[in-house]
Design a protein around this motif. Structure first.
Motif, short mmCIF file in Angstrom:
data_model
loop_
_atom_site.label_atom_id
_atom_site.label_comp_id
_atom_site.label_asym_id
_atom_site.label_seq_id
_atom_site.Cartn_x
_atom_site.Cartn_y
_atom_site.Cartn_z
N ALA A 50 11.82 12.61 4.35
CA ALA A 50 10.63 13.44 4.13
C ALA A 50 10.97 14.76 3.44
CB ALA A 50 9.93 13.71 5.47
N ASP A 51 12.17 15.29 3.66
CA ASP A 51 12.52 16.59 3.09
C ASP A 51 13.24 16.49 1.75
OD1 ASP A 51 14.88 15.58 4.00
OD2 ASP A 51 15.40 17.29 5.28
N HIS A 52 13.37 15.27 1.19
CA HIS A 52 13.91 15.14 -0.16
C HIS A 52 12.92 15.72 -1.16
CE1 HIS A 52 16.88 11.57 0.60
NE2 HIS A 52 17.44 12.75 0.79
N TYR A 53 13.43 16.38 -2.18
CA TYR A 53 12.55 16.86 -3.24
C TYR A 53 12.29 15.72 -4.23
CZ TYR A 53 12.27 21.71 -1.85
OH TYR A 53 11.97 22.85 -1.17
N LEU A 54 11.07 15.62 -4.72
CA LEU A 54 10.69 14.54 -5.62
C LEU A 54 11.58 14.49 -6.86
CD1 LEU A 54 6.79 14.92 -5.55
CD2 LEU A 54 8.16 13.24 -4.30
N ASN A 76 11.36 2.77 2.34
CA ASN A 76 12.77 2.54 2.65
C ASN A 76 13.10 1.07 2.90
OD1 ASN A 76 13.87 5.11 2.33
ND2 ASN A 76 13.16 5.76 4.34
N THR A 77 12.07 0.22 2.98
CA THR A 77 12.33 -1.23 3.03
C THR A 77 12.49 -1.80 1.63
OG1 THR A 77 10.00 -1.93 2.97
CG2 THR A 77 10.94 -1.40 5.14
N LEU A 78 12.15 -1.01 0.61
CA LEU A 78 12.17 -1.49 -0.78
C LEU A 78 13.34 -0.96 -1.59
CD1 LEU A 78 8.37 -1.06 -1.64
CD2 LEU A 78 9.53 -3.09 -0.77
N THR A 79 14.03 0.07 -1.08
CA THR A 79 15.13 0.68 -1.82
C THR A 79 16.40 0.69 -1.00
OG1 THR A 79 15.89 2.70 -2.92
CG2 THR A 79 14.42 2.98 -1.03
N LYS A 126 4.40 6.32 7.65
CA LYS A 126 4.30 4.89 7.35
C LYS A 126 4.72 4.62 5.92
CE LYS A 126 1.14 0.93 7.37
NZ LYS A 126 -0.24 0.44 7.62
N VAL A 127 4.30 5.49 4.99
CA VAL A 127 4.67 5.32 3.59
C VAL A 127 6.18 5.42 3.42
CG1 VAL A 127 4.55 6.37 1.28
CG2 VAL A 127 2.47 6.12 2.65
N MET A 142 6.29 5.16 -4.70
CA MET A 142 4.95 4.98 -5.26
C MET A 142 4.37 3.62 -4.91
SD MET A 142 4.23 7.81 -6.33
CE MET A 142 2.58 7.25 -6.74
N THR A 143 5.22 2.58 -4.78
CA THR A 143 4.72 1.28 -4.34
C THR A 143 4.13 1.38 -2.94
OG1 THR A 143 6.36 0.11 -5.68
CG2 THR A 143 5.35 -1.12 -3.88
N ALA A 144 4.87 2.02 -2.04
CA ALA A 144 4.39 2.19 -0.66
C ALA A 144 3.16 3.08 -0.62
CB ALA A 144 5.50 2.78 0.21
N ASP A 145 3.14 4.13 -1.44
CA ASP A 145 1.99 5.04 -1.51
C ASP A 145 0.74 4.30 -1.95
OD1 ASP A 145 1.08 8.14 -1.94
OD2 ASP A 145 0.32 6.89 -3.57
N ILE A 146 0.87 3.46 -2.98
CA ILE A 146 -0.27 2.69 -3.48
C ILE A 146 -0.77 1.72 -2.42
CG2 ILE A 146 -0.94 0.88 -5.12
CD1 ILE A 146 0.87 2.32 -7.18
N ALA A 147 0.16 1.10 -1.69
CA ALA A 147 -0.22 0.12 -0.68
C ALA A 147 -0.95 0.76 0.49
CB ALA A 147 1.03 -0.62 -0.17
#
Length: 254
Positions: free
Chosen positions: A134-138, A125-128, A119-120, A150-155
């Motif tokens: 999921a397999d991208h490295y940070l 991906n609606t914001l960027t 879900k995050v 981080m916006t989606a994570d916080i929400a």
């Protein structure tokens, strides 16, 4: 506490030690508050006071109340009980782990289920304009991707009911959708901005001058109408930017 949370800012002093004209402001759940003022006026200092839940112990002398009361001392120092999350202008990850691993770790630390991970990512991906997988490295995420994640994570995952955002118009993400997402989750959103769309999206805006809160402006119906019209222009500009990013030709202004 989070279901009924209100945040109250009690005024302190400006840069000259003069009491702030605005001596009290109460902010409620789901409200978007703007902070506006010239560069160097003290906007970031105000969100620093909020982030610290200041108790008259910062240079401004401001005091923050939660539901009308002084917060428990542990809330200010214990990361597990922190009420405030912050999105800064510059955000890059240092951890060498994948997006999936990071989000799974966060859900476990919050005692929440792994179903929130997808879900995050979907919300991010609606914001960027640059898809996150999921397999991208940070460490390889762009600044815009990082802030979107981080916006989606916080929400979705974070329990922090107060979100502070410093100039999200420079974050490389869909700024209006980000604010609406956070406020829609019942967060108190406080955003420092020079952007007229974001300022007028807020229900109220705090005017900062010489380090002090000098006025509170409630967004009028007329300003809401202006916001709708300039939002159309802003969305057109964003569409134009995406056209150029994709390497396509701009055919005209229609």
């Amino acid at each position: 506490m989070k279901d009924e949370l209100t945040l109250t800012i009690l005024g302190g002093m400006d840069k000259d030690g003069v009491p702030e004209p605005v001596n009290s402001l109460e902010i409620c759940k789901g409200e978007i508050i703007g902070i506006v003022g010239p560069t160097g006026s003290g906007k970031s200092t105000l969100i620093d006071d909020i982030e610290q839940l200041a108790q008259g112990d910062t240079p401004t002398g401001r005091t923050l109340l939660i539901n009308g009361n002084r917060p428990d001392a542990l809330i200010r120092v214990d990361p597990r009980r922190k009420l405030v999350a912050q999105l800064s202008q510059k955000m890059h990850f240092l951890a060498d782990m994948t997006v999936s691993d990071f989000l799974h770790m966060h859900t476990r630390s919050r005692g929440k289920g792994p179903e929130l991970v997808n879900k995050v990512i979907e919300l991010a991906n609606t914001l960027t304009g640059e898809p996150i997988s999921a397999d991208h490295y940070l460490t390889v995420l762009s600044g815009g991707q990082s802030r979107s994640l981080m916006t989606a994570d916080i929400a979705v995952i974070s329990d922090s009911p107060v979100v502070l955002i410093d100039e999200i118009e420079n974050a490389g993400i869909k700024k209006q959708e980000a604010l609406q997402l956070l406020a829609g989750e019942g967060k108190i959103v406080v955003v420092v901005t020079h952007d007229p769309v974001l300022a007028l999206m807020a229900s109220r805006r705090i005017v900062i001058r010489n380090g002090g809160m000098v006025d509170i402006i409630t967004t009028s119906i007329g300003e809401q109408d202006v916001c709708g019209r300039i939002t159309e222009v802003d969305n057109w500009l964003m569409s134009l930017r995406e056209t150029i990013r994709r390497g396509e030709v701009v055919e005209g202004l229609s």
